[in-house]
Design an enzyme around this catalytic site. Structure first.
Site, PDB file in Angstrom:
ATOM      1  N   ASN A  19       0.791  -1.195  -0.067  1.00 54.59           N
ATOM      2  CA  ASN A  19       0.062  -0.025  -0.072  1.00 54.59           C
ATOM      3  C   ASN A  19       0.768   1.216   0.049  1.00 54.59           C
ATOM      4  OD1 ASN A  19      -3.030  -0.515   0.214  1.00 54.59           O
ATOM      5  ND2 ASN A  19      -2.267  -2.099   1.686  1.00 54.59           N
ATOM      6  N   MET A  91       1.054  -2.438  12.195  1.00 52.86           N
ATOM      7  CA  MET A  91       0.453  -3.443  12.924  1.00 52.86           C
ATOM      8  C   MET A  91       0.509  -3.162  14.282  1.00 52.86           C
ATOM      9  SD  MET A  91      -1.224  -5.441  10.968  1.00 52.86           S
ATOM     10  CE  MET A  91      -1.071  -6.041   9.266  1.00 52.86           C
ATOM     11  N   ILE A  93      -1.491  -0.808  17.721  1.00 49.83           N
ATOM     12  CA  ILE A  93      -2.361  -0.092  17.733  1.00 49.83           C
ATOM     13  C   ILE A  93      -2.009   1.318  18.442  1.00 49.83           C
ATOM     14  CG2 ILE A  93      -4.411   0.200  19.339  1.00 49.83           C
ATOM     15  CD1 ILE A  93      -4.603  -3.033  19.192  1.00 49.83           C
ATOM     16  N   LEU A  94      -2.375   2.474  17.757  1.00 49.82           N
ATOM     17  CA  LEU A  94      -1.929   3.832  18.323  1.00 49.82           C
ATOM     18  C   LEU A  94      -2.833   4.191  19.495  1.00 49.82           C
ATOM     19  CD1 LEU A  94      -1.869   5.539  14.946  1.00 49.82           C
ATOM     20  CD2 LEU A  94      -0.004   4.924  16.233  1.00 49.82           C
ATOM     21  N   ASN A 108      -6.430   4.884   8.046  1.00 49.00           N
ATOM     22  CA  ASN A 108      -5.927   3.545   8.083  1.00 49.00           C
ATOM     23  C   ASN A 108      -6.680   2.813   6.876  1.00 49.00           C
ATOM     24  OD1 ASN A 108      -4.770   1.305   9.134  1.00 49.00           O
ATOM     25  ND2 ASN A 108      -6.659   0.570  10.104  1.00 49.00           N
ATOM     26  N   HIS A 110      -8.091  -1.010   6.043  1.00 45.79           N
ATOM     27  CA  HIS A 110      -8.334  -2.331   6.700  1.00 45.79           C
ATOM     28  C   HIS A 110      -8.754  -3.161   5.809  1.00 45.79           C
ATOM     29  CE1 HIS A 110      -9.039  -4.939  10.083  1.00 45.79           C
ATOM     30  NE2 HIS A 110     -10.064  -5.130   9.396  1.00 45.79           N
ATOM     31  N   GLU A 143     -10.230   6.436  18.853  1.00 47.54           N
ATOM     32  CA  GLU A 143      -9.762   5.765  19.823  1.00 47.54           C
ATOM     33  C   GLU A 143      -9.842   4.279  19.991  1.00 47.54           C
ATOM     34  OE1 GLU A 143     -11.712   8.205  20.263  1.00 47.54           O
ATOM     35  OE2 GLU A 143     -10.444   9.787  20.210  1.00 47.54           O
ATOM     36  N   VAL A 145     -10.212   0.293  17.977  1.00 49.14           N
ATOM     37  CA  VAL A 145      -9.535  -0.536  17.168  1.00 49.14           C
ATOM     38  C   VAL A 145     -10.469  -0.611  15.917  1.00 49.14           C
ATOM     39  CG1 VAL A 145      -8.603  -2.816  16.429  1.00 49.14           C
ATOM     40  CG2 VAL A 145      -8.455  -1.675  18.806  1.00 49.14           C
ATOM     41  N   GLU A 175      -7.551  -2.388  -2.637  1.00 49.97           N
ATOM     42  CA  GLU A 175      -6.838  -1.407  -1.594  1.00 49.97           C
ATOM     43  C   GLU A 175      -5.789  -0.436  -2.277  1.00 49.97           C
ATOM     44  OE1 GLU A 175      -5.181  -3.254   1.905  1.00 49.97           O
ATOM     45  OE2 GLU A 175      -6.221  -5.226   1.684  1.00 49.97           O
TER      46      GLU A 175
HETATM   47  C1  GAR Z   1      -2.869  -4.918   4.009  1.00 52.50           C
HETATM   48  O1  GAR Z   1      -3.945  -5.988   3.369  1.00 52.50           O
HETATM   49  C2  GAR Z   1      -3.512  -4.051   5.027  1.00 52.50           C
HETATM   50  O2  GAR Z   1      -5.182  -3.757   4.706  1.00 52.50           O
HETATM   51  C3  GAR Z   1      -3.639  -4.734   6.215  1.00 52.50           C
HETATM   52  O3  GAR Z   1      -2.476  -5.359   6.155  1.00 52.50           O
HETATM   53  C4  GAR Z   1      -1.982  -5.568   4.780  1.00 52.50           C
HETATM   54  C5  GAR Z   1      -0.629  -4.914   4.762  1.00 52.50           C
HETATM   55  O4  GAR Z   1      -0.052  -4.985   3.283  1.00 52.50           O
HETATM   56  N1  GAR Z   1      -3.675  -3.997   7.343  1.00 52.50           N
HETATM   57  C6  GAR Z   1      -4.444  -4.365   8.532  1.00 52.50           C
HETATM   58  O5  GAR Z   1      -4.848  -5.746   8.739  1.00 52.50           O
HETATM   59  C7  GAR Z   1      -4.560  -3.329   9.574  1.00 52.50           C
HETATM   60  N2  GAR Z   1      -5.251  -4.162  10.595  1.00 52.50           N
HETATM   61  P1  GAR Z   1       0.980  -3.942   2.719  1.00 52.50           P
HETATM   62  O6  GAR Z   1       2.219  -3.926   3.811  1.00 52.50           O
HETATM   63  O7  GAR Z   1       1.600  -4.784   1.659  1.00 52.50           O
HETATM   64  O8  GAR Z   1       0.483  -2.721   2.396  1.00 52.50           O
END
Ligand code: GAR
Length: 219
Positions: A19, A91, A93-94, A108, A110, A143, A145, A175
Site C-alpha cells: 500500500n 500493525m 495499535i496507536l 488507516n 483495513h 480511540e 480499534v 486497496e
Molecule cells: C493490507 O492488506 C492492509 O489492509 C492490512 O495489512 C496489509 C498490509 O499490506 N492491514 C491490516 O490488517 C490493519 N489491521 P502491505 O504492507 O503490503 O500494504
C-alpha cells in the site's frame, strides 16, 4: 518535488509495504495533490523501508522497544511536517494520546468491510463467517480499534473456491486503488468528518455499482 501546495503525508508501516508503494507511485504523478514526506516503521527489516529508500523518501525506523516509543514516533513525524498520517499495514495499535495529538489527521486501510471483522486477519474472519461479500475500508483512526469514521470502501465477491490467499489478493487490488484515491480526496479538501460519519463533497457518486455475490448466472 515539493510544490509548496501539496499535502505532505507521513506513512506508518510494519511490513511488505504494497500500500505504501501504491501511494509512492501515485505521488510521482505531477498532478497528484499529495507527496510522501517520510515513511516510519516499527520493524527494522520492513520491506517498506526499502521501498521508501528506493523512491528517495526519508525512511525511518523507530525502535518500539525503547522508552516513550510513541513520543519518539510523533517527534519524527512532526520533524518532517506532515498534514496527514496514513497507516499502511502498520500493525501496532496507536494509543488515544497519540491519536489526540493529530486530530482527524490519521487514516488507516483495513482489509474488511468495517465495522465487520476488525483487528487481525480480516480476510480470514470473512471466510470463516461465510459472508458473500468482502472488501476493504479506509477510515479515520479514533480511540478504538478499526472503529473510526469510514471514508471509502470497496467490495469484492467471495467465491466458493477462495482461500485466504486468493481473497486477500482480490481485496488488495482494490486497496491499492482506494488508498491513493482517499488521499487525493483529502488533499483536495473533499472529505469532511461529521461526528461518526464522513461526507464527501464535489465527487460524482455512481449509484449503479451494486452486484450480487457470488456473481451467479441462472442456468
Ligand atoms: C493490507 O492488506 C492492509 O489492509 C492490512 O495489512 C496489509 C498490509 O499490506 N492491514 C491490516 O490488517 C490493519 N489491521 P502491505 O504492507 O503490503 O500494504
Amino acid at each position: 518535488m515539493n510544490s509548496g501546495k501539496k499535502l505532505r503525508v507521513a506513512i506508518l508501516a510494519s511490513g511488505r509495504g504494497s500500500n505504501l508503494q501504491a501511494l509512492l507511485d501515485a505521488a510521482v504523478e505531477p498532478d497528484y495533490p499529495a507527496e510522501i514526506g517520510g515513511v516510519f516503521c516499527d520493524k527494522s527489516d520492513a520491506q517498506a523501508l526499502e521501498r521508501a529508500k528506493k523512491a528517495g523518501v526519508p525512511a525511518v525506523w523507530v525502535d518500539p522497544a525503547g522508552e516513550n516509543y510513541e513520543d519518539r514516533l510523533a517527534a519524527e513525524i512532526e520533524a518532517v511536517g506532515c498534514g496527514l498520517i496514513c497507516c499502511a499495514g502498520y500493525m501496532k495499535i496507536l494509543s488515544p494520546a497519540f491519536v489526540a495529538r493529530f486530530p482527524d489527521k490519521i487514516i488507516n486501510i483495513h482489509p474488511s468491510l468495517l465495522p465487520s471483522f476488525p483487528g487481525f486477519h480480516g480476510q480470514r474472519q470473512a471466510l470463516r463467517a461465510g459472508v458473500r461479500v468482502a472488501g476493504c475500508t479506509v477510515h479515520f483512526i479514533d480511540e478504538g480499534v478499526d472503529t473510526g469514521p469510514i471514508i471509502l470502501q470497496a467490495a469484492v465477491p467471495i467465491l466458493p473456491e477462495d482461500t485466504e490467499e486468493t481473497l486477500s489478493a482480490r481485496i488488495l487490488w482494490f486497496e491499492h486503488r482506494i488508498y491513493p484515491l482517499t488521499v487525493r480526496l483529502i488533499a483536495e479538501g473533499l472529505v469532511h468528518r461529521e461526528g461518526t460519519r464522513v461526507r464527501l463533497s464535489g465527487v460524482d457518486i455512481n449509484h449503479e455499482g451494486g452486484f450480487i455475490s457470488p456473481p451467479v448466472k441462472i442456468l
